[in-house]
Structures are given as C-alpha cells and as structure tokens.
Design a protein around this motif. Structure first.
Motif, short mmCIF file in Angstrom:
data_model
loop_
_atom_site.label_atom_id
_atom_site.label_comp_id
_atom_site.label_asym_id
_atom_site.label_seq_id
_atom_site.Cartn_x
_atom_site.Cartn_y
_atom_site.Cartn_z
N ALA A 41 8.32 6.04 0.82
CA ALA A 41 8.32 4.97 1.81
C ALA A 41 9.73 4.46 2.08
O ALA A 41 10.12 4.25 3.24
N ASP A 49 11.66 4.82 5.70
CA ASP A 49 11.83 3.60 6.49
C ASP A 49 13.13 2.85 6.23
O ASP A 49 13.58 2.09 7.09
N GLN A 69 0.82 -1.21 0.00
CA GLN A 69 0.00 0.00 0.00
C GLN A 69 0.86 1.26 0.00
O GLN A 69 0.56 2.23 -0.70
N LEU A 70 1.92 1.25 0.80
CA LEU A 70 2.81 2.41 0.83
C LEU A 70 3.55 2.58 -0.48
O LEU A 70 3.79 3.70 -0.94
N THR A 71 3.91 1.46 -1.10
CA THR A 71 4.58 1.51 -2.41
C THR A 71 3.65 2.07 -3.47
O THR A 71 4.06 2.89 -4.31
N HIS A 98 1.24 4.10 -2.97
CA HIS A 98 1.00 5.52 -2.68
C HIS A 98 2.21 6.38 -3.02
O HIS A 98 2.10 7.40 -3.71
#
Length: 229
Positions: free
Chosen positions: A126, A130, A117-119, A121
């Motif tokens: 991300a 992180d 999901q972060l990828t 977005h």
C-alpha cells in the motif's frame, strides 16, 4: 463485461524498444551517409554501418541496463526504508497513508478505514503504490529494458545496413535517406499503435528530427571532402 484495454502496462519495454529501433535506424543511417559523402567505394560504408550496428546495440543494452538499474536501486532503497518505518512506527505510517487518501477526496473517517484495511492486507504494498508511486507497471526492470533496447536496435540498424550493401554507390546518400525515412515512419507507426498514441504526430516528429540528424552528418562528410579508397 470485458476489461478495458490500457497501454501503460507496456510503457517499460515499449519505451526501450522504440528508442532502440529509432536509434538503430537513425544512427546507422547517419553513419553510412556521413561515410558515403566522403567515400568513392562501398567497403568503408558497409564497414562503418556494421561497426555502428554492433557498437550501438551493445551501447544501448549497457546504457539501458545501467540507467534502469540505478532506478531499481533507488526503488529498493525506498522500499527498505519504508519497511523499517512500518516496523518501528506503524501508527504514524497508518495516519500518513490516511492523509494521502484524504488529499484524494476521502473524508477522514473513510480514509482511516481504507488505510487500515490496506495495511492489514499488505502494508508495504500500500505504501509502495500510494506513497512512493511504485507498482508492478512502473517498477524498474533493468534486464527487460536492456534486452528490448538491444534487440530493437539490431532490428532497426539492419535495415540501413542492407541498404549500404545493395544500394547503387553513386546514389547511396539518397537511398539511405529515402529508405531511412520510410523505416522511421513505420517504426513510429508501430510504436504509436502499440502505445495508443497519436500516429500522425509520432510519424511527423521522428521524420523531422531524423532528417535533421542525417543532414548534419551528410554535411560533415561533404565539408571534410576526404575521399577514402
């Protein structure tokens, strides 16, 4: 609900401002004390303080800009390399991100979902946060650091400069030391308050090391014992 107040978003400019203010007070005072210990007139003391103020402000600005620019260059190089890896091997990068979340406590399935999901977005964002530890708070800002450092150095250095102009000549060393300790304590108080840290600890620390620095410069002046006229 009101958002909780945090202090880390001030760390970039606050570090440079605190360093500049303390250095402005301490280096200008130390220079004035060193000259006062070996001088029988006011002019050399004022001139030394002024020269130290101008040179110190320019030096602090240049030093901050160069050092923080080096950090910024490293960050940009890492981001460029990460962007290239995301383009060439997205699956490997996805699982690399998921592994990071697993180490932080998520199970494998949830870690993959979060990473996906972060990828979707913002893949680079991300990985920057992180994997590389780069975010909007910690990201290097060379010009901000340089301006904060120079402005605070001038503000701090003007205080002992004024003391060198108005203090009685025969008590110059005592006045410089006394006022600089007050100035340093105020600076430490403001910095600790702005950063949410321990105020007494900050004040004691800067006053102790400030005293050590000023004693050293006064000793140099007295040891040489060269009277300037």
């Amino acid at each position: 609900m009101e958002l909780e107040e945090h202090y880390t978003n001030r760390s970039g400019w606050l570090r440079a401002a605190v360093l500049g203010a303390n250095d402005g007070i301490l280096s200008t005072t130390s220079l004035a004390i060193g000259i006062a210990a070996a001088s029988s007139t006011r002019e050399p003391i004022v001139l030394a303080a002024l020269a130290g103020l101008v040179a110190g402000a320019l030096s602090m600005a240049a030093g901050e800009y160069v050092s923080v620019s080096s950090q910024s260059d490293i960050e940009h190089a890492d981001l460029k390399r990460e962007k290239r890896e995301l383009e060439n091997m997205p699956e490997i990068e996805l699982h690399e991100l998921a592994k990071l979340y697993q180490k932080r406590g998520l199970d494998e399935k949830l870690a993959i979902q979060v990473a996906q999901q972060l990828t979707d977005h913002d893949a680079l964002g991300a990985h920057a946060k992180d994997e590389l530890g780069i975010n909007e708070i910690s990201q290097a800002k060379p010009m901000q650091a340089a301006m904060a450092s120079a402005a605070s150095f001038i503000t701090g250095g003007m205080l002992p400069m004024l003391v060198s102009i108005f203090a009685p000549l025969n008590l110059m060393v005592i006045y410089q030391y006394g006022f600089s300790i007050i100035f340093l304590a105020i600076s430490a108080f403001i910095a600790a308050k702005a950063g949410g840290s321990n105020i007494p600890k900050a004040v004691i620390r800067i006053c102790f090391w400030g005293t050590a620095a000023m004693l050293a410069t006064a000793l140099v002046g007295y040891l040489f014992g060269i009277k300037t006229t």
